[in-house]
Design a protein around this motif. Structure first.
Motif, PDB file in Angstrom:
ATOM      1  N   GLU A 197      15.892   1.733  16.836  1.00 62.90           N
ATOM      2  CA  GLU A 197      14.413   2.834  16.111  1.00 62.90           C
ATOM      3  C   GLU A 197      13.385   2.441  15.205  1.00 62.90           C
ATOM      4  O   GLU A 197      12.180   2.763  15.226  1.00 62.90           O
ATOM      5  N   CYS A 198      14.541   1.397  14.219  1.00 63.93           N
ATOM      6  CA  CYS A 198      13.422   0.493  13.580  1.00 63.93           C
ATOM      7  C   CYS A 198      12.610  -0.299  13.880  1.00 63.93           C
ATOM      8  O   CYS A 198      11.086   0.015  12.888  1.00 63.93           O
ATOM      9  N   PHE A 199      12.780  -0.161  15.134  1.00 69.73           N
ATOM     10  CA  PHE A 199      11.505  -1.400  15.327  1.00 69.73           C
ATOM     11  C   PHE A 199      10.137  -0.657  15.852  1.00 69.73           C
ATOM     12  O   PHE A 199       9.218  -0.890  15.811  1.00 69.73           O
ATOM     13  N   SER A 200      10.383   0.510  16.653  1.00 67.47           N
ATOM     14  CA  SER A 200       9.773   1.179  17.116  1.00 67.47           C
ATOM     15  C   SER A 200       9.150   1.843  16.139  1.00 67.47           C
ATOM     16  O   SER A 200       7.464   2.289  16.742  1.00 67.47           O
ATOM     17  N   ALA A 201       9.745   2.356  15.066  1.00 66.77           N
ATOM     18  CA  ALA A 201       8.671   3.219  14.021  1.00 66.77           C
ATOM     19  C   ALA A 201       7.421   1.999  13.705  1.00 66.77           C
ATOM     20  O   ALA A 201       6.462   2.441  13.410  1.00 66.77           O
ATOM     21  N   MET A 202       8.174   1.020  13.331  1.00 64.19           N
ATOM     22  CA  MET A 202       7.665  -0.256  12.551  1.00 64.19           C
ATOM     23  C   MET A 202       6.260  -0.769  13.682  1.00 64.19           C
ATOM     24  O   MET A 202       5.091  -0.781  12.842  1.00 64.19           O
ATOM     25  N   ILE A 203       6.655  -0.790  14.347  1.00 64.23           N
ATOM     26  CA  ILE A 203       5.457  -0.936  15.299  1.00 64.23           C
ATOM     27  C   ILE A 203       4.845   0.043  15.478  1.00 64.23           C
ATOM     28  O   ILE A 203       3.003  -0.070  16.185  1.00 64.23           O
ATOM     29  N   ASP A 204       5.232   1.421  15.664  1.00 62.47           N
ATOM     30  CA  ASP A 204       4.733   2.008  15.860  1.00 62.47           C
ATOM     31  C   ASP A 204       3.561   2.412  14.960  1.00 62.47           C
ATOM     32  O   ASP A 204       1.924   2.985  14.933  1.00 62.47           O
ATOM     33  N   PHE A 205       3.934   2.615  13.450  1.00 63.57           N
ATOM     34  CA  PHE A 205       2.462   2.796  12.322  1.00 63.57           C
ATOM     35  C   PHE A 205       2.113   1.226  12.708  1.00 63.57           C
ATOM     36  O   PHE A 205       0.186   0.895  12.049  1.00 63.57           O
ATOM     37  N   ALA A 206       2.454  -0.021  12.554  1.00 61.26           N
ATOM     38  CA  ALA A 206       1.393  -0.652  12.775  1.00 61.26           C
ATOM     39  C   ALA A 206       0.112  -0.858  13.761  1.00 61.26           C
ATOM     40  O   ALA A 206      -1.074  -1.209  13.367  1.00 61.26           O
ATOM     41  N   THR A 207       0.592  -0.158  14.867  1.00 67.91           N
ATOM     42  CA  THR A 207      -0.443   0.005  15.901  1.00 67.91           C
ATOM     43  C   THR A 207      -1.970   0.964  15.498  1.00 67.91           C
ATOM     44  O   THR A 207      -2.623   0.839  15.667  1.00 67.91           O
ATOM     45  N   SER A 208      -1.166   2.162  14.240  1.00 65.05           N
ATOM     46  CA  SER A 208      -2.169   3.210  14.415  1.00 65.05           C
ATOM     47  C   SER A 208      -2.595   2.365  12.946  1.00 65.05           C
ATOM     48  O   SER A 208      -3.655   2.841  12.658  1.00 65.05           O
ATOM     49  N   TYR A 361       1.549   0.116   3.085  1.00 63.14           N
ATOM     50  CA  TYR A 361       0.628  -1.605   3.343  1.00 63.14           C
ATOM     51  C   TYR A 361      -0.504   0.270   2.935  1.00 63.14           C
ATOM     52  O   TYR A 361      -0.177   0.942   3.324  1.00 63.14           O
ATOM     53  N   GLU A 362      -1.588  -0.475   2.379  1.00 64.04           N
ATOM     54  CA  GLU A 362      -2.840   0.020   2.535  1.00 64.04           C
ATOM     55  C   GLU A 362      -3.995  -0.731   3.689  1.00 64.04           C
ATOM     56  O   GLU A 362      -4.338  -2.084   3.171  1.00 64.04           O
ATOM     57  N   ASP A 363      -4.891   0.084   4.131  1.00 61.72           N
ATOM     58  CA  ASP A 363      -6.267  -0.894   5.105  1.00 61.72           C
ATOM     59  C   ASP A 363      -7.152  -1.325   3.956  1.00 61.72           C
ATOM     60  O   ASP A 363      -6.753  -1.147   3.545  1.00 61.72           O
ATOM     61  N   TRP A 364      -7.404  -2.771   4.443  1.00 56.36           N
ATOM     62  CA  TRP A 364      -7.926  -3.530   3.342  1.00 56.36           C
ATOM     63  C   TRP A 364      -9.284  -3.146   2.360  1.00 56.36           C
ATOM     64  O   TRP A 364      -9.580  -3.476   1.372  1.00 56.36           O
ATOM     65  N   THR A 365     -10.009  -2.045   3.739  1.00 56.43           N
ATOM     66  CA  THR A 365     -10.572  -1.102   2.912  1.00 56.43           C
ATOM     67  C   THR A 365     -10.662  -0.375   1.857  1.00 56.43           C
ATOM     68  O   THR A 365     -11.604  -0.240   1.412  1.00 56.43           O
ATOM     69  N   SER A 366      -8.957   0.202   1.676  1.00 58.62           N
ATOM     70  CA  SER A 366      -8.622   0.871   1.040  1.00 58.62           C
ATOM     71  C   SER A 366      -7.881   0.050   0.188  1.00 58.62           C
ATOM     72  O   SER A 366      -6.948   0.818  -0.993  1.00 58.62           O
ATOM     73  N   TYR A 367      -7.739  -0.759   0.115  1.00 51.86           N
ATOM     74  CA  TYR A 367      -6.429  -1.101  -1.115  1.00 51.86           C
ATOM     75  C   TYR A 367      -6.735  -1.329  -2.037  1.00 51.86           C
ATOM     76  O   TYR A 367      -7.954  -1.857  -2.253  1.00 51.86           O
ATOM     77  N   VAL A 368      -6.362  -1.304  -3.131  1.00 56.70           N
ATOM     78  CA  VAL A 368      -6.572  -1.056  -4.321  1.00 56.70           C
ATOM     79  C   VAL A 368      -5.487  -2.091  -5.044  1.00 56.70           C
ATOM     80  O   VAL A 368      -4.383  -3.021  -5.126  1.00 56.70           O
ATOM     81  N   SER A 375       3.140   4.053   0.601  1.00 54.23           N
ATOM     82  CA  SER A 375       4.555   4.262   1.437  1.00 54.23           C
ATOM     83  C   SER A 375       4.288   4.338   3.493  1.00 54.23           C
ATOM     84  O   SER A 375       3.032   5.054   3.271  1.00 54.23           O
ATOM     85  N   VAL A 376       4.691   3.598   4.026  1.00 53.07           N
ATOM     86  CA  VAL A 376       4.680   3.871   5.383  1.00 53.07           C
ATOM     87  C   VAL A 376       4.670   5.546   6.075  1.00 53.07           C
ATOM     88  O   VAL A 376       5.279   5.062   5.494  1.00 53.07           O
ATOM     89  N   ALA A 377       4.092   5.262   6.880  1.00 56.88           N
ATOM     90  CA  ALA A 377       4.343   6.619   7.753  1.00 56.88           C
ATOM     91  C   ALA A 377       5.446   7.579   7.666  1.00 56.88           C
ATOM     92  O   ALA A 377       5.784   8.334   7.876  1.00 56.88           O
ATOM     93  N   CYS A 378       5.924   5.989   8.071  1.00 61.09           N
ATOM     94  CA  CYS A 378       7.422   6.473   8.973  1.00 61.09           C
ATOM     95  C   CYS A 378       8.769   6.371   7.357  1.00 61.09           C
ATOM     96  O   CYS A 378       9.884   6.589   8.061  1.00 61.09           O
ATOM     97  N   CYS A 379       7.879   6.239   6.671  1.00 64.80           N
ATOM     98  CA  CYS A 379       8.929   6.460   5.260  1.00 64.80           C
ATOM     99  C   CYS A 379       8.936   7.323   4.066  1.00 64.80           C
ATOM    100  O   CYS A 379       7.874   7.025   3.946  1.00 64.80           O
ATOM    101  N   GLU A 380       9.732   8.087   3.920  1.00 68.31           N
ATOM    102  CA  GLU A 380       9.345   8.184   2.451  1.00 68.31           C
ATOM    103  C   GLU A 380       9.899   7.743   1.284  1.00 68.31           C
ATOM    104  O   GLU A 380      11.292   7.165   1.319  1.00 68.31           O
TER     105      GLU A 380
END
Length: 548
Positions: A197-208, A361-368, A375-380
């Motif tokens: 599930e660690c990899f599933s969560a990470m790939i889900d975030f990367a895909t999004s 992580y943040e998209d380059w268009t919004s990266y500061v 914080s990535v979506a799968c992690c607090e």
């Protein structure tokens, strides 16, 4: 619950059956069909050799298409993959194979020849990762299982193996998938336990956040034995149908740029040190010229000129890059500012092996610039501080991507988590009101000054590294005084034509220049030149614990 990455991969394999999947640059290529065939044949071998679900299989070899095939064969058999960096000393690698309890090893012939089989008594077999031949068998039954792969395969699939025969396992989310041995900056390697599930969560975030498809290509530069390369230059792109190209060894700059022109990748995944070298060698000499400084200082003209430089850099990387993703360390402020002005599509993330690997992580268009994303979506994420926006505290993390602890190391596992289940990252940072994470340093490297000020060596090192003639640096606390070790940029010194006397003045000139930019409590008292580059982790972070 996240969609299992092997379910996604199964669909991708079937939909791209005849497309190239894994390739060695200027070498052999595997289509998705050929990868699937090799996976199934290894499954037959594992089963006939007595390997069972949950058994450990180590993978210690140089990056290649066959490394990736080997990983998928082990992973989809539901054995536990133990990736080990190929540049570890063979004795160290053998020790990790032994520590993990691995019953099989995929490696390169020259690495195996430097190992002592008697020191790894649990091994049943060793497979050559370069050509999938058998290097060692513990007994005749294992050798017979290997020699009989083709015959067993034909019996199992008398009508041939097609895409409809492909089955990857799911429903095992909480099972152990990978033990990834870290090579940290402050301690010896530990076996990080990562679930499916660690990899599933990470790939889900990367895909999004990072779009890609079977029309895209990727050049793999990072060590696959490390989680950063494993996740983002292999598992994520292959799950989307991307064709991946590998180098057998670290390429020269000229070969790398030639490959970029040939392959035209959609994404470049790297560490800040690589991009800082690109900046120092190609961009800084240009923007440092007196007339360029004058032009760049004019708001409109300067912006247009920076964007033109950025377009040239993009062309050098093949012209199709949509994302430059950097991680493993902070990007120097000078380079960060320059890339931002160029409008380069870059972002600097934050992660660690224990997070598979992303935390921020943040998209380059919004990266500061200066941050490492949100914080990535799968992690607090939370900061262990009374004032998280202004006072640095340890960064704590909890989520589906976070590891289960350290293999065969209950004490380290217990120490790694808070009572309410948050991972202690060992990093110090703050989070601004918009959720951007700013790393200040490592808990173990923070220096408390005599006046009670917190000193973060990494911040001083960023200033030192921006100095002429400095390739890299390390700031230490010696008897309550700050000392900087520097490794000189030999090419820059030679190009400047400095004689021995002028070169001997470099350390003191650096000390004076850096101290002008630092508050009183962070000023260095001495600069020492080291003769060799600092020893580093796969993320190109300096192994600080080796230097005093």
């Amino acid at each position: 619950m996240y969609t299992h990455y092997l379910s996604i991969m199964q669909d991708t394999f079937k939909n791209n059956w005849n497309n190239p999947a894994l390739c060695n640059y200027k070498g052999e290529e595997f289509t998705f069909e050929q990868v699937a065939l090799n996976i199934e044949k290894f499954h037959i071998f594992f089963e006939n050799a007595g390997i069972r679900k949950g058994d450990k299989i180590s993978l210690c070899a140089r990056n290649s298409a066959r490394w990736a095939v080997s990983f998928l064969a082990i992973n989809t058999f539901q054995a536990v993959v133990v990736p080990i960096l190929s540049d570890f000393l063979p004795s160290t690698a053998a020790g990790l194979v032994n520590h993990s309890g691995s019953v099989m090893l995929f490696t390169d012939k020259d690495i195996w020849e430097k190992m002592d089989p008697d020191g790894i008594p649990g091994l049943k077999a060793v497979v050559n990762c370069a050509d999938f031949t058998l290097l060692y068998a513990a007994d005749e039954s294992v050798r017979k299982a290997f020699d009989g792969i083709s015959e067993s395969f034909d019996r199992k699939f008398p009508m041939g193996f097609g895409r409809d025969n492909l089955r990857f396992p799911t429903g095992n989310d909480s099972d152990l998938a990978v033990i990834n041995y870290t090579s940290g900056t402050t301690s010896a390697p530990k076996g990080v336990m990562l679930r499916y599930e660690c990899f599933s969560a990470m790939i889900d975030f990367a895909t999004s956040r990072v779009s890609c498809s079977a029309d895209d290509t990727l050049v793999s530069m990072l060590p696959m034995g490390h989680i950063y390369g494993l996740a983002f230059e292999f598992l994520f792109p292959i799950s989307q149908g991307v064709t991946i190209y590998y180098f057998g060894k670290t390429p020269s700059p000229s070969l790398l740029l030639k490959a970029m022109q040939d392959i035209r990748p959609f994404m470049v995944v790297t560490v800040p040190l690589v991009m800082e070298k690109v900046y120092k060698s190609s961009i800084r000499p240009l923007v440092s010229r007196w007339y360029m400084k004058l032009l760049l200082g004019i708001p409109v003209a300067g912006g247009a000129l920076y964007r033109k430089i950025g377009r040239k850099l993009m062309e050098a990387f093949g012209g199709k890059v949509r994302h430059f993703i950097m991680g493993g360390a902070a990007l120097s402020p000078e380079v960060d500012k320059a890339f931002h002005r160029m409008r380069l599509p870059y972002t600097v993330g934050y992660g660690m092996t224990e997070a598979a690997p992303l935390l921020g992580y943040e998209d380059w268009t919004s990266y500061v610039p200066g941050s490492c994303g949100k914080s990535v979506a799968c992690c607090e994420i939370r900061i262990d501080s009374e004032d998280p926006q202004h006072v640095a505290g340890e960064i704590l993390a909890r989520g589906a991507n976070i590891c289960s602890g350290y293999y065969n190391n209950p004490q380290a596992s217990a120490n790694a988590f808070t009572d309410d289940g948050f991972l202690r990252t060992g990093d110090l940072g703050i989070i601004d009101k918009d959720g951007n994470i700013f790393i200040k340093g490592r808990c173990k490297t923070m220096i408390l000054s005599a006046s009670g000020q917190n000193i973060y060596p990494e911040e001083i090192e960023a200033v030192i590294n921006a100095e002429p003639f400095v390739a890299e640096s390390l700031v230490l606390d010696r008897a309550s005084k700050l000392v900087a070790l520097i490794y000189l940029d030999q090419a820059a010194v030679k190009k400047a034509g400095l004689d021995d006397e002028a070169a001997s003045d470099i350390p003191e000139n650096i000390r004076i220049s850096v101290n002008r930019q630092m508050p009183q409590y962070s000023r260095i008292t001495k600069v020492e030149v080291v003769s060799e580059p600092f020893e580093k982790t796969p993320k190109m972070s300096i192994k600080r614990f080796l230097y005093k």
